[in-house]
Design a protein around this motif. Structure first.
Motif, mmCIF file in Angstrom:
data_model
loop_
_atom_site.group_PDB
_atom_site.id
_atom_site.type_symbol
_atom_site.label_atom_id
_atom_site.label_comp_id
_atom_site.label_asym_id
_atom_site.label_seq_id
_atom_site.Cartn_x
_atom_site.Cartn_y
_atom_site.Cartn_z
ATOM 1 N N ASP A 109 0.865 -1.178 0.000
ATOM 2 C CA ASP A 109 0.000 0.000 0.000
ATOM 3 C C ASP A 109 0.899 1.225 0.000
ATOM 4 O O ASP A 109 1.544 1.531 1.008
ATOM 5 C CB ASP A 109 -0.908 -0.014 1.232
ATOM 6 N N ALA A 110 0.959 1.912 -1.124
ATOM 7 C CA ALA A 110 1.821 3.087 -1.248
ATOM 8 C C ALA A 110 1.412 4.187 -0.267
ATOM 9 O O ALA A 110 2.222 5.035 0.079
ATOM 10 C CB ALA A 110 1.790 3.614 -2.679
ATOM 11 N N ASP A 111 0.165 4.149 0.186
ATOM 12 C CA ASP A 111 -0.309 5.126 1.172
ATOM 13 C C ASP A 111 -0.369 4.530 2.576
ATOM 14 O O ASP A 111 -0.942 5.136 3.479
ATOM 15 C CB ASP A 111 -1.705 5.628 0.794
ATOM 16 N N GLY A 112 0.226 3.365 2.773
ATOM 17 C CA GLY A 112 0.124 2.657 4.044
ATOM 18 C C GLY A 112 1.235 2.952 5.026
ATOM 19 O O GLY A 112 1.532 2.133 5.887
ATOM 20 N N TRP A 113 1.851 4.085 4.909
ATOM 21 C CA TRP A 113 2.914 4.478 5.838
ATOM 22 C C TRP A 113 2.862 5.991 6.038
ATOM 23 O O TRP A 113 2.377 6.722 5.187
ATOM 24 C CB TRP A 113 4.271 4.021 5.331
ATOM 25 N N VAL A 114 3.321 6.440 7.204
ATOM 26 C CA VAL A 114 3.220 7.855 7.559
ATOM 27 C C VAL A 114 4.615 8.384 7.906
ATOM 28 O O VAL A 114 5.170 8.060 8.961
ATOM 29 C CB VAL A 114 2.262 8.052 8.761
ATOM 30 N N PRO A 115 5.202 9.196 7.030
ATOM 31 C CA PRO A 115 6.545 9.718 7.283
ATOM 32 C C PRO A 115 6.652 10.482 8.610
ATOM 33 O O PRO A 115 7.664 10.395 9.307
ATOM 34 C CB PRO A 115 6.809 10.647 6.098
ATOM 35 N N GLU A 116 5.583 11.204 8.972
ATOM 36 C CA GLU A 116 5.601 11.989 10.210
ATOM 37 C C GLU A 116 5.729 11.098 11.449
ATOM 38 O O GLU A 116 6.079 11.561 12.527
ATOM 39 C CB GLU A 116 4.331 12.848 10.330
ATOM 40 N N TRP A 117 5.412 9.824 11.329
ATOM 41 C CA TRP A 117 5.517 8.871 12.442
ATOM 42 C C TRP A 117 6.860 8.136 12.400
ATOM 43 O O TRP A 117 7.071 7.187 13.132
ATOM 44 C CB TRP A 117 4.402 7.850 12.392
ATOM 45 N N GLY A 118 7.740 8.571 11.500
ATOM 46 C CA GLY A 118 9.038 7.930 11.374
ATOM 47 C C GLY A 118 9.001 6.685 10.505
ATOM 48 O O GLY A 118 9.966 5.937 10.445
ATOM 49 N N GLN A 119 7.890 6.474 9.809
ATOM 50 C CA GLN A 119 7.780 5.302 8.948
ATOM 51 C C GLN A 119 8.395 5.591 7.588
ATOM 52 O O GLN A 119 8.534 6.738 7.175
ATOM 53 C CB GLN A 119 6.314 4.888 8.785
ATOM 54 N N GLU A 120 8.749 4.517 6.900
ATOM 55 C CA GLU A 120 9.312 4.598 5.558
ATOM 56 C C GLU A 120 8.459 3.763 4.617
ATOM 57 O O GLU A 120 7.589 3.004 5.065
ATOM 58 C CB GLU A 120 10.752 4.108 5.607
ATOM 59 N N PRO A 121 8.688 3.880 3.300
ATOM 60 C CA PRO A 121 7.842 3.155 2.351
ATOM 61 C C PRO A 121 7.702 1.666 2.632
ATOM 62 O O PRO A 121 6.633 1.096 2.425
ATOM 63 C CB PRO A 121 8.530 3.404 1.011
#
Length: 156
Positions: A109-121
């Motif tokens: 899921d290309a939208d299944g991660w949140v950069p602001e939470w420290g997540q990566e693709p």
């Protein structure tokens, strides 16, 4: 939406596709593409083709080609050892591992991660099922290929 599979590929066409991918496809996919058809049927609206230029009746665009998708991965994308099977709607795509034992199916899921939470693709990747055979059998038996994938998503 195709009315059935596109014509099967000759073994030489399949082997050219594998050379381009850089990996041998799982035996089950090899048989599907050379004995049943070059995509256009299966889970989630149909497997991608290995060749460009298939156009389902009544549509204005060509059917998705796994090789084109494999070559045009923008930015971060699943590793090249993961082969695009079909879209999953919105920003989701189904892949099969070409190198792992039993060829597990993965959902990205290309939208299944949140950069602001420290997540990566790679945080958008989900293990969907233990094998390609299981994923395809679920569909062929009238089941929902999302069931197992959704269970793993809700466990995270």
């Amino acid at each position: 939406m195709p009315t059935g599979p596109f014509p099967p590929l000759a073994l030489s066409e399949l082997e050219r596709a594998e050379q381009k991918i850089g990996y041998r496809l799982p035996d089950l996919l090899r048989r599907i593409y050379t004995e049943i058809g070059d995509g256009g049927f299966g889970p989630e609206g149909g497997l991608a083709s290995l060749t460009d230029g298939h156009r389902p009746p009544g549509t204005l665009t060509d059917w998705h080609c796994a090789l084109t998708i494999h070559d045009q991965r923008p930015g971060w994308a699943p590793p090249r050892s993961w082969f695009f099977l079909t879209g999953g709607g919105c920003s989701m795509e189904w892949y099969v591992s070409l190198i792992a034992v039993d060829h597990p199916v993965l959902l990205y899921d290309a939208d299944g991660w949140v950069p602001e939470w420290g997540q990566e693709p790679h945080d958008g990747l989900r293990y969907a099922t233990s094998s390609l055979r299981h994923w395809l059998w679920t569909w062929a038996d009238g089941g929902n290929v999302w069931d197992e994938a959704l269970q793993t998503i809700h466990q995270d």
